[in-house]
Design a protein around this motif. Structure first.
Motif, PDB file in Angstrom:
ATOM      1  N   ALA A  57       0.839  -1.204   0.000  1.00 42.54           N
ATOM      2  CA  ALA A  57       0.000   0.000   0.000  1.00 42.54           C
ATOM      3  C   ALA A  57       0.877   1.257   0.000  1.00 42.54           C
ATOM      4  CB  ALA A  57      -0.938  -0.006   1.209  1.00 42.54           C
ATOM      5  N   HIS A  58       1.918   1.243   0.796  1.00 44.92           N
ATOM      6  CA  HIS A  58       2.850   2.374   0.854  1.00 44.92           C
ATOM      7  C   HIS A  58       3.527   2.593  -0.497  1.00 44.92           C
ATOM      8  CE1 HIS A  58       5.989   5.061   2.242  1.00 44.92           C
ATOM      9  NE2 HIS A  58       6.922   4.175   1.912  1.00 44.92           N
ATOM     10  N   LEU A  59       4.006   1.507  -1.111  1.00 41.03           N
ATOM     11  CA  LEU A  59       4.678   1.632  -2.410  1.00 41.03           C
ATOM     12  C   LEU A  59       3.718   2.093  -3.495  1.00 41.03           C
ATOM     13  CD1 LEU A  59       6.999  -1.507  -2.291  1.00 41.03           C
ATOM     14  CD2 LEU A  59       7.608   0.885  -1.838  1.00 41.03           C
ATOM     15  N   THR A  60       2.455   1.703  -3.401  1.00 47.14           N
ATOM     16  CA  THR A  60       1.441   2.180  -4.348  1.00 47.14           C
ATOM     17  C   THR A  60       1.317   3.697  -4.253  1.00 47.14           C
ATOM     18  OG1 THR A  60       0.247   0.082  -4.281  1.00 47.14           O
ATOM     19  CG2 THR A  60      -1.001   2.012  -5.005  1.00 47.14           C
ATOM     20  N   GLU A  61       1.313   4.229  -3.035  1.00 47.64           N
ATOM     21  CA  GLU A  61       1.230   5.680  -2.835  1.00 47.64           C
ATOM     22  C   GLU A  61       2.479   6.388  -3.375  1.00 47.64           C
ATOM     23  OE1 GLU A  61       0.425   6.744   1.212  1.00 47.64           O
ATOM     24  OE2 GLU A  61      -1.353   5.452   1.313  1.00 47.64           O
ATOM     25  N   VAL A  62       3.641   5.817  -3.107  1.00 48.51           N
ATOM     26  CA  VAL A  62       4.888   6.406  -3.600  1.00 48.51           C
ATOM     27  C   VAL A  62       4.872   6.457  -5.125  1.00 48.51           C
ATOM     28  CG1 VAL A  62       7.397   6.098  -3.775  1.00 48.51           C
ATOM     29  CG2 VAL A  62       6.246   5.754  -1.567  1.00 48.51           C
ATOM     30  N   ALA A  63       4.474   5.350  -5.742  1.00 51.45           N
ATOM     31  CA  ALA A  63       4.444   5.293  -7.219  1.00 51.45           C
ATOM     32  C   ALA A  63       3.406   6.246  -7.791  1.00 51.45           C
ATOM     33  CB  ALA A  63       4.164   3.866  -7.674  1.00 51.45           C
ATOM     34  N   ALA A  64       2.257   6.367  -7.141  1.00 52.04           N
ATOM     35  CA  ALA A  64       1.194   7.238  -7.650  1.00 52.04           C
ATOM     36  C   ALA A  64       1.665   8.684  -7.758  1.00 52.04           C
ATOM     37  CB  ALA A  64      -0.037   7.145  -6.753  1.00 52.04           C
ATOM     38  N   ALA A  65       2.553   9.089  -6.867  1.00 54.41           N
ATOM     39  CA  ALA A  65       3.070  10.464  -6.882  1.00 54.41           C
ATOM     40  C   ALA A  65       4.250  10.636  -7.840  1.00 54.41           C
ATOM     41  CB  ALA A  65       3.486  10.867  -5.468  1.00 54.41           C
TER      42      ALA A  65
END
Length: 193
Positions: A57-65
């Protein structure tokens, strides 16, 4: 549930990844075939298996930005004598890699951690082998060049056999599957240098 050792990295796409992996093996680095060619964003980190969903979930947020950027490799260097590593230099994209790894390791995230050495994006081509082979790697790949659009990164898990296997890819802008990175960079679309 136990623990797993994970890492986060940017893949070096084909044909560059296989070529550098073969060269690394040719220099006598026994770990070469168990480590896909990459630029590290999170070094090997042990986490509870139960935390993997939070990590994703954290990596998804990092990638989304994140946004795609040009990665350019050129020439070699070494961390010797501090660390027995010869690497291909990241000469474009290093700042973007630095920002990404900071976001991946940020204190509020599930993989917050300090680094043993200051972060320096690179592609390892020899590690922990004899000095003559390290020198050979340094000199034989000194003219190496590669360039591509980096469109995301991946989460890997190290198996009991020491081999790193991809668990999931994260594309910049929020998609969960990274588009193929093997396509060559169209020099007409690269930013001016």
């Amino acid at each position: 549930m136990g623990t797993v050792t994970i890492g986060v990295s940017i893949a070096v796409p084909e044909p560059h990844g296989s070529l550098l992996q073969q060269r690394r093996a040719g220099f006598g680095d026994a770990a070469a075939h168990g480590i896909p060619t990459h630029v590290t964003l999170l070094p090997p980190t042990e986490v509870d298996t139960a935390e993997l969903a939070a990590v994703e979930a954290h990596l998804t947020e990092v990638a989304a930005a994140g946004r795609p950027f040009v990665m350019r490799l050129s020439g070699t260097d070494t961390f010797r004598p501090l660390s027995p590593v010869v690497y291909v230099r990241v000469v474009e994209g290093a700042e973007a890699c630095t920002r990404l790894q900071e976001r991946v390791r940020e204190g509020s995230g599930p993989v917050a951690r300090a680094l043993q050495f200051p972060y320096h994006p690179h592609v390892t081509v020899a590690h922990g082998i004899d000095e003559a082979a390290m020198d050979r790697a340094l000199h034989e790949l000194a003219g190496y060049r590669a360039e591509w659009w980096c469109t995301g990164f991946a989460l890997h898990e190290q198996g009991p056999d020491g081999v790193w296997r991809k668990l999931r890819e994260f594309a910049f802008g929020g998609s969960t599957v990274v588009p193929p990175q093997a396509a060559p960079v169209d020099s007409g679309t690269l930013p001016a240098r």
